[in-house]
Scaffold this active site. Sequence first.
Site, short mmCIF file in Angstrom:
data_model
loop_
_atom_site.label_atom_id
_atom_site.label_comp_id
_atom_site.label_asym_id
_atom_site.label_seq_id
_atom_site.Cartn_x
_atom_site.Cartn_y
_atom_site.Cartn_z
N PRO A 4 3.40 -2.31 9.89
CA PRO A 4 3.23 -3.53 10.69
C PRO A 4 2.62 -4.65 9.86
O PRO A 4 1.75 -4.43 9.03
CB PRO A 4 2.27 -3.09 11.80
N GLU A 5 3.12 -5.86 10.09
CA GLU A 5 2.57 -7.02 9.38
C GLU A 5 1.45 -7.64 10.21
O GLU A 5 1.17 -7.20 11.34
CB GLU A 5 3.69 -8.01 9.06
N LYS A 60 -3.94 -6.75 7.84
CA LYS A 60 -3.35 -5.59 8.49
C LYS A 60 -4.41 -4.61 9.00
O LYS A 60 -4.11 -3.44 9.25
CB LYS A 60 -2.41 -4.88 7.51
N ARG A 71 8.66 -1.51 -3.21
CA ARG A 71 9.08 -2.12 -1.94
C ARG A 71 10.40 -2.86 -2.15
O ARG A 71 10.67 -3.40 -3.21
CB ARG A 71 8.01 -3.09 -1.43
#
Length: 269
Positions: free
Chosen positions: A2-3, A52, A258
């Site tokens: 989640p951002e 976060k 990523r």
Amino acid sequence: MPEGHTLHRLARLHQRRYAGAPVAVSSPQGRFAAEAALLDGRVLERAEAHGKHLFHHYGPHGTVHVHLGLYGTFSEAPLPVEPPVGQVRMRLAGRTHWTDLRGPTRCELLTVAEADAIKARLGPDPLRRDARPDDAWERISRSRTSIAALLMDQSVLAGVGNVYRAEVLFRHGVAPMLPGRSLDAVVWKEIWTDLVTLMRAGVRTGRIDTVADEHLPEVTGRAPRQDRHGGEVYVYRRAGQPCLVCGTPVAHTELAGRNLYWCPVCQPV
């Protein structure tokens, strides 16, 4: 993972539903049982997010620090509570609702000083009113590291994840491999302002939308995006598909483990 907008949505929800009153805290799974026993029946004074990270403040009794990581989730429901399903690390029950936390990377009870130390290690968060973007620029402007990597470094900038990273660089025509020290100061200010706007919209809607009105499906006639993350985006997870602006196939590579997406034409080196 989640951002930042997701954590700020959770913080606002928990503030509204639980803060200011005693809450029942338990750990059906057992891994947070000792800490939960210390907090059970205490008043949750405040919930907040930084990047976060989510913090539940119980005053002198400590602060619960949650980092969801890749697999952590909260589920919310109105009272009455129901038997736990799955591995519930922490259960919180208030006056009208209850919530279960499953699978977080971190769920720990900290002192106020320990919680403050975590925040001190984080860069400015575009969603916080106390953010100081010049602190991030000081790091970026001196770094040979690519701007794509710097935007994902939570010690430089807190809360920005893979989607916001890819999209904000596209929106400002910045090549992802550009060294931070080669980024123009004016462009940085535009990127920061854009992140504030985009992420605030994400808090309101619960999804990430970055596409300008003139590029929306209902305007261009293309099919809406089908993705579990939701939202209309320019390049994220669109590798090989035509750029919504110039038609060039969206490029993809890996950077620091990523996925990275960009348009070679709209974001020239």
